[in-house]
Design an enzyme around this catalytic site. Structure first.
Site, short mmCIF file in Angstrom:
data_model
loop_
_atom_site.label_atom_id
_atom_site.label_comp_id
_atom_site.label_asym_id
_atom_site.label_seq_id
_atom_site.Cartn_x
_atom_site.Cartn_y
_atom_site.Cartn_z
N CYS A 1 -26.90 74.01 80.74
CA CYS A 1 -27.66 74.71 80.12
C CYS A 1 -28.06 75.11 78.57
O CYS A 1 -28.07 74.64 77.41
CB CYS A 1 -29.04 74.94 80.87
SG CYS A 1 -29.17 73.89 82.29
N HIS B 1 -32.71 77.23 76.50
CA HIS B 1 -32.17 77.92 77.66
C HIS B 1 -33.50 78.30 79.00
O HIS B 1 -33.69 77.70 79.86
CB HIS B 1 -31.16 79.42 77.94
CG HIS B 1 -30.81 79.27 79.35
ND1 HIS B 1 -31.36 80.19 80.28
CD2 HIS B 1 -30.36 78.33 80.14
CE1 HIS B 1 -30.41 80.47 82.04
NE2 HIS B 1 -29.44 78.38 81.68
#
Length: 497
Positions: free
Chosen positions: A76, A135
């Site tokens: 991610c 993130h």
């Protein structure tokens, strides 16, 4: 008298960070609604999946659906770092979920914008972040079990940074939320990797995110500035939790399991991973691993859960698209739907991302431009427009700037996709690079070539994509001539910086 040089330099930097366009010009610029979805592979009806995704499918039918979009890193934070900066990875931290925290957070504002969102802000846009765009689940830097901090991951990109954590209280608690208000951390991972909650949409955090975005859209309609609004949804990231009504869209027995469930031939197991993230959910009925496959029944249940989570997010996106229409913003708003990477749903015996295979690197990308911006509308119409060319996440940076007529003042790795929005885009076009697990991979229209820098052999893998063939056999030793032809392209990227 002191030398004026340093003062002049500071003034130039400050001037360079100021708004660059007069207010009268701003009103004609398109708004941007950028929707980031965690772990969304090509699992939409528009891609031929059994997924019930009418809202994203409808948007795809009116925009451009990219069938071969690849992220730079299959995790991610690192994937989002490349997306936001327009750079492919060039050092180890760029492969980490801490890439944005280390490389951007806490840094002073520079003449080079920290992200493309920062560039929009400098160009006079009002930028709003809701949910997971960088993130962190809410855009702030803190650990999973720590109090929310005031340190932004992107200190200069957002005019406003918003999040409604509801009863879960923090962004990270909400990210791993269960319907009863608990989360993976509070329950010490003694949880299942899925949940069918007897709740409405707001019974999970993504429903709150959608509602917050709807409220903000109403405000932004009255703003004289064009807006960039980033909305980050959590699902279908683990745990695969969604309201029961989305589970009920599917008959379990009709949910397909992977057509590529075996470990590929002629590889080392080091190229795969042991589904560690998935196995953290300690109450799962079966444990995944490379030594054995989960049962077909459990695989079908997990895929059912993933599909329910995707349908849940589709419904939230439908609310946003409907509100754009109600507020008469559709005709001047670019909508982007982007998946931050793919996911192995039992493919190659893996449940998760974190590999350099197609399943982990290929993700959803839809771009819908306002009708007024579609060239040759009578011929192309931007309806059912599938772009088969190979493209990368880094390409979104220059694409969005070009669509908004904002100059790009520094060199990045991405290339604008605007020409592909008004053409069919040749299948024999483009290339994409991926990085992870001590390796680099090159995806061309016909092949995937991967090189690992490790002790375990083989170091080279080659997969055939000339037909609809899953990556189930490494053919590098059988076709050294293809490896020799493609390797210079891969090595060129390795040594580029």
């Amino acid at each position: 008298m002191k030398h004026p040089g340093p003062i002049l330099f500071v003034l130039l930097i400050i001037w360079g960070c100021k708004e660059e366009y007069p207010s009268a010009e701003k009103k004609t610029r398109p708004n941007i609604l950028f929707i980031a979805i965690d772990d969304l592979r090509n699992e939409l009806g528009a891609y031929g999946s059994v997924a019930r995704t009418p809202n994203m499918d409808s948007l795809a039918s009116r925009g451009s659906l990219f069938t071969h979009h690849y992220v730079q890193v299959p995790t991610c934070g690192a994937s989002r770092h490349s997306l936001l900066t327009g750079y492919r990875p060039s050092k180890p931290i760029h492969l980490s979920n801490r890439a944005i925290e280390v490389e951007i957070s806490g840094k002073a504002e520079d003449s080079v914008p920290e992200t493309f969102i920062h560039r929009f802000k400098r160009a006079g846009y009002h930028t709003v972040g809701i949910g997971k765009i960088s993130h962190s689940a809410d855009g702030y830097v803190y650990g999973y079990e720590e109090p929310v901090s005031e340190k932004r991951e992107l200190p200069h990109s957002w005019s406003e940074l918003l999040f409604d954590a509801g009863k879960w209280e923090t962004g990270w608690n909400a990210f791993f939320a269960y319907a009863n208000g608990e989360n993976r951390q509070s329950l010490e991972k003694q949880v299942r990797p899925y949940e069918s909650g007897e709740v409405e949409d707001e019974g999970y955090p993504d429903g709150l995110t959608a509602n917050l975005a709807l409220s903000k859209l109403k405000e932004l309609q009255e703003n004289e500035q064009p807006f960039f609004m980033g909305v980050g949804f959590f699902k279908p990231h683990l745990p695969f939790n969604a309201p029961k009504k989305y589970w009920d869209l599917y008959e379990r027995d009709s949910v397909p399991i992977s057509d590529n469930p075996r470990i590929p031939e002629n590889i080392n197991l080091a190229s795969l991973q042991e589904s560690g993230e998935f196995n953290q959910y300690a109450l799962g009925e079966e444990r995944a691993g490379l030594d054995t496959s989960v049962s077909n029944a459990y695989a079908r249940k997990l895929r059912h859960a993933y599909l329910a989570s995707v349908s849940y997010i589709d419904a939230q996106i439908g609310k946003l698209l409907q509100e754009l229409k109600r507020l008469e913003l559709t005709e001047n708003t670019i909508v982007v739907i982007w998946g931050d990477h793919g996911w192995h749903l039992g493919d190659q015996r893996v449940w998760g991302k974190h590999t350099l295979f197609e399943n982990a690197l290929k993700s959803t990308l839809i771009i819908k431009t306002p009708n007024a911006m579609n060239a040759n509308e009578s011929d192309v119409s931007n309806h059912d427009h599938k772009v088969e060319a190979v493209v990368e996440s880094v390409d979104l940076y220059p694409t969005l700037l070009e669509l908004a007529d904002i100059p790009l003042n520094h060199k990045i790795d991405g290339e604008s996709l605007v020409p592909l929005l008004t053409s069919n885009g040749s299948r024999n076009q483009g290339k994409a690079y991926g990085y992870f697990n001590q390796g680099i991979t090159l995806r061309t229209p016909d092949y995937r070539l991967t090189k690992y820098f490790r002790e375990e052999e083989p170091h080279i893998e080659l997969y055939d994509h000339t037909a609809d063939i899953p990556e189930n056999k490494n053919i590098a030793s059988e076709h050294p001539e293809i490896v020799a032809r493609l390797m210079p392209l891969l090595e060129q990227e390795r040594w580029r910086r």
